[in-house]
Design an enzyme around this catalytic site. Structure first.
Site, short mmCIF file in Angstrom:
data_model
loop_
_atom_site.label_atom_id
_atom_site.label_comp_id
_atom_site.label_asym_id
_atom_site.label_seq_id
_atom_site.Cartn_x
_atom_site.Cartn_y
_atom_site.Cartn_z
CE LYS A 1 47.78 33.20 16.39
NZ LYS A 1 47.80 32.50 14.50
CG ASN B 1 59.97 34.72 24.62
OD1 ASN B 1 60.44 34.32 24.04
ND2 ASN B 1 58.93 35.80 24.88
N GLY B 2 63.15 34.29 24.53
CA GLY B 2 64.65 35.39 24.21
C GLY B 2 65.32 34.87 23.44
CD1 TRP C 1 57.66 26.81 18.39
CD2 TRP C 1 60.33 28.00 18.23
NE1 TRP C 1 58.10 26.32 17.58
CE2 TRP C 1 59.32 27.12 17.21
CE3 TRP C 1 60.71 28.90 18.43
CZ2 TRP C 1 60.08 27.34 16.04
CZ3 TRP C 1 61.42 28.79 17.72
CH2 TRP C 1 61.39 27.91 15.85
CD GLU D 1 46.52 31.99 4.89
OE1 GLU D 1 48.01 32.13 4.25
OE2 GLU D 1 46.28 32.08 5.76
NE ARG E 1 54.62 34.20 23.89
CZ ARG E 1 54.36 35.22 23.33
NH1 ARG E 1 53.69 35.76 22.67
NH2 ARG E 1 55.65 35.69 23.44
CB CYS F 1 58.96 30.77 25.15
SG CYS F 1 60.86 29.68 24.38
CG HIS G 1 57.03 28.80 -17.56
ND1 HIS G 1 57.46 29.01 -19.00
CD2 HIS G 1 55.27 30.32 -16.92
CE1 HIS G 1 56.25 29.89 -19.73
NE2 HIS G 1 55.16 30.67 -18.69
CD GLU H 1 50.57 27.01 8.48
OE1 GLU H 1 49.59 28.07 8.96
OE2 GLU H 1 51.25 27.43 9.19
CE LYS I 1 46.23 28.98 7.97
NZ LYS I 1 47.05 29.98 7.46
C1 F6R Z 1 50.65 30.91 9.67
C2 F6R Z 1 50.81 31.71 10.21
C3 F6R Z 1 51.89 32.09 9.78
C4 F6R Z 1 52.68 33.91 10.49
C5 F6R Z 1 53.87 34.31 10.36
C6 F6R Z 1 54.09 35.95 10.88
O1 F6R Z 1 49.16 30.49 9.63
O2 F6R Z 1 49.84 32.32 11.17
O3 F6R Z 1 52.95 32.02 8.96
O4 F6R Z 1 51.42 34.74 8.91
O5 F6R Z 1 53.82 33.88 11.68
O6 F6R Z 1 53.00 36.27 11.56
P1 F6R Z 1 52.45 37.71 12.03
O7 F6R Z 1 51.40 38.27 11.64
O8 F6R Z 1 52.04 37.75 13.56
O9 F6R Z 1 53.54 38.15 12.02
#
Ligand code: F6R
Length: 610
Positions: A605, A103-104, A77, A482, A27, A2, A505, A489, A486
């Site tokens: 994010k 936020n929280g 969020w 990774e 956010r 948020c 396996h 998501e 990508k």
């Molecule tokens: C994926 C992504 C998330 C973050 C995860 C940790 O693209 O961005 O998987 O890597 O939420 O976030 P941080 O690095 O900010 O602790």
């Protein structure tokens, strides 16, 4: 998660609130809202607008002439309650006098809500946040700051709050415990935001709030009851990011911009961090003497930061011969971990706010351990609470799916591996060669980015596939993970990553002519084994996209698609170029499928919930 904003000053609050929310949408973007205070016939009134959906939905319902000298806003969020107009912030107290954005998570909201209900308060939403305005209203006797302080004595949980009262015009009270909050100071105007990206461009002078801060913000200045004689000047800092960093700069999306920025952004990760004379890396935040004697390094992290750390742990172990691990921070506490006297922990977090990683850090600190940080946001909680560390210097990353911060984390791990290896027996000559490989990486990524059109065409060709496998061995396994993350998501296509030796396996059962496999195939000791795995997939009619090394004709001849990265001397330096191709593939796939690349569904994010 948020995002919250606030403004008091001489100008119209609305443009700042909306532009600020636009910058904070990363956010959370389930719903948004603002409340604006203004004088009508010498009487202060609130105007409240809130709407489910992205910020554009809210902007669509705002009257053109909407104006006011103070206001607060929120982009959500969802945690408690569905995504609806009613559950969107701001919330008003029953008497309509107190407005709050939060936020929280208020952990004891049920208890508070029941107590308030017994007093006759009616709740409109399903959220935990709605208890706050009603609690403040209950304590308000003409002094908003005092009412907020009294109300928060009853609250258990985390919060970044901006609170205003219609009877107290041009005043916002902000409070922080857990969520980030910053106040921007300009002449005759004060800005409140969850992060500086919402403030940059308006002023460069800011104060980052600390847990426990409760501050009154008016056009006359700040009232900081916690600071002796209200002498808060010492806490004012300069914003170091530029307004341009938060813009798209000609790209359609932030993600595309951030992918293409990687040659420069990884350069920032190593700039000024070499001691050429000694053929090692200079990382002053990792100078602690514990690194000389430790026999265990553990990274605590989440999501992409976990994958970069799996890579980093293997690299450190291989070169520095220190047993190294990466652990998912949200799982860390469950085994009641043993924190040895000489064990080293590294909290890895782009945002520096991830609640799970902060919790793991607290657990380690409580057990007497040291936690170093690798963070991108210098003002973040993890950066501030670490016992040392290094910044990623990736610059502002706005697209929700990380790209350049991931790459910069990998860069920091190369530097750490070099530094620790040189302390533990790597020769000066090998150190110098390792440095040359690092220095060569930006050019290599620039070259790899030229495959953009090819990745776009591949994405188009395979856009009907419902499932993908991503496969690699050794250092390429975390990169495959990774790559799969990508893709899922931002394009919502199911993608799973495996160490390619593992497929026999079990996962090979998933293979058929409709399930493409993306193989990462460096020309190293894993190549021949990976090629055997490719043949196993081909024998079962699975389409194979191979990301290999230029000139690998044998590989090219057995796969359906072949994309190459330039050759490197040290084979442990293929990770970033191969990753960049995975990023481009995911990006074009999401574009092909019409997905919102920068703001994928259900995500945010900065993940500050548990
Ligand atoms: C994926 C992504 C998330 C973050 C995860 C940790 O693209 O961005 O998987 O890597 O939420 O976030 P941080 O690095 O900010 O602790």
């Amino acid at each position: 998660m948020c995002g919250i904003v606030g403004y008091v000053g001489e100008e119209n609050a609305v443009p700042y609130l909306i532009n600020g929310l636009r910058k904070l949408e990363y956010r959370g973007y389930d719903s948004s809202g603002i409340v604006v205070g203004k004088m009508v016939n010498n009487k202060p009134v609130f105007e409240l607008y809130k709407k489910a959906g992205k910020l554009t939905q809210l902007v669509g319902v705002l009257p053109k002439e909407l104006a006011g000298s103070w206001g607060i806003g929120h982009t959500r969020w969802a945690t408690h309650g569905m995504v609806t107009d009613t559950n969107a912030h701001p919330f008003l107290s029953n008497d309509g006098k107190i407005a709050v954005v939060h936020n929280g998570i208020i952990e004891n909201f049920q208890t508070l809500r029941s107590a308030l209900e017994k007093e006759g308060v009616k709740f409109a939403s399903e959220t935990d946040s709605e208890v706050i305005p009603n609690l403040v209203a209950r304590f308000y006797k003409g002094d908003l700051l005092a009412a907020v302080r009294d109300a928060l004595c009853n609250v258990i949980g985390t919060y970044a709050l901006a609170i205003t009262c219609v009877d107290d015009p041009n005043k916002i009270v902000v409070a922080k415990r857990g969520g980030p909050l910053v106040i921007g100071l300009a002449d005759g105007a004060y800005y409140v935001a969850s992060d500086v990206s919402a403030i940059v461009g308006n002023t460069s002078r800011v104060i980052y709030l600390e847990d426990g801060d409760i501050v009154e913000v008016t056009p006359a200045g700040l009232k900081f009851p916690k600071i002796e004689n209200n002498d808060y000047a010492k806490r004012i800092e300069e914003i170091t990011i530029s307004a341009q960093e938060t813009e798209k700069c000609g790209y359609d999306t932030y993600m595309e911009k951030e992918i293409n920025e990687q040659p420069e952004s990884i350069e920032r990760a190593f700039a000024g961090r070499f001691d050429m004379e000694k053929a090692t890396a200079k990382l002053s935040g990792f100078e602690d003497e514990i690194f000389q004697r430790t026999n265990k390094i553990t990274a605590i992290c989440a999501g992409s930061s976990y994958y970069s750390s799996l890579f980093g742990a293997s690299l450190i172990e291989k070169y520095a011969r220190i047993p190294s691990y990466a652990e998912i921070s949200s799982e860390f506490a469950f085994k009641n971990p043993i924190v040895g006297r000489d064990d080293v922990y590294i909290a890895v977090s782009q945002s520096g706010e991830t609640a799970d990683t902060r919790d793991a850090m607290t657990e380690i600190h409580e057990k007497g351990g040291k936690v170093f940080g690798i963070c991108n946001v210098p003002s973040s909680t993890i950066a501030r609470e670490s016992d040392g560390g290094a910044f990623m210097h990736a610059g502002v990353e706005i697209a929700v799916a990380t790209t350049k911060a991931f790459s910069n984390t990998i860069m920091i791990y190369y530097l750490l591996a070099l530094k620790f290896a040189r302390q533990r027996g790597m020769s000066k000559e090998d150190g110098a060669k390792f440095i040359q490989e690092i220095l060569h990486q930006p050019a290599l990524i620039r070259e790899t980015l030229k495959n953009s059109k090819k990745m776009k065409a591949l994405a188009k060709k395979y856009s009907k596939a419902k499932d993908f496998l991503f496969l690699g061995r050794g250092l390429m396994h975390p990169i495959a993970m990774e790559g799969a993350l990508k893709l899922k998501e931002i394009s919502y296509i199911h993608a799973e990553a495996f160490a390619s030796g593992e497929i026999k396996h079990g996962p090979i059962a998933l293979v058929n002519e409709k399930t493409p496999s993306v193989f990462l195939v460096p020309d190293d000791y894993t190549r021949d084994m990976v090629i055997s795995n490719i043949k196993e997939i081909k024998a079962r009619k699975g389409p194979v996209i191979a990301i290999g090394v230029e000139g690998d004709k044998d590989l090219e001849s057995i796969v359906d698609e072949f994309v190459a990265v330039p050759k490197v001397e040290n084979k442990d330096f293929y990770a970033l170029p191969m990753l960049v191709l995975c990023q481009l593939f995911a990006f074009y796939m999401a574009k092909e499928l019409g997905c919102d690349v920068d703001q994928p569904r259900n995500l945010a994010k900065s993940v500050t919930t548990r």
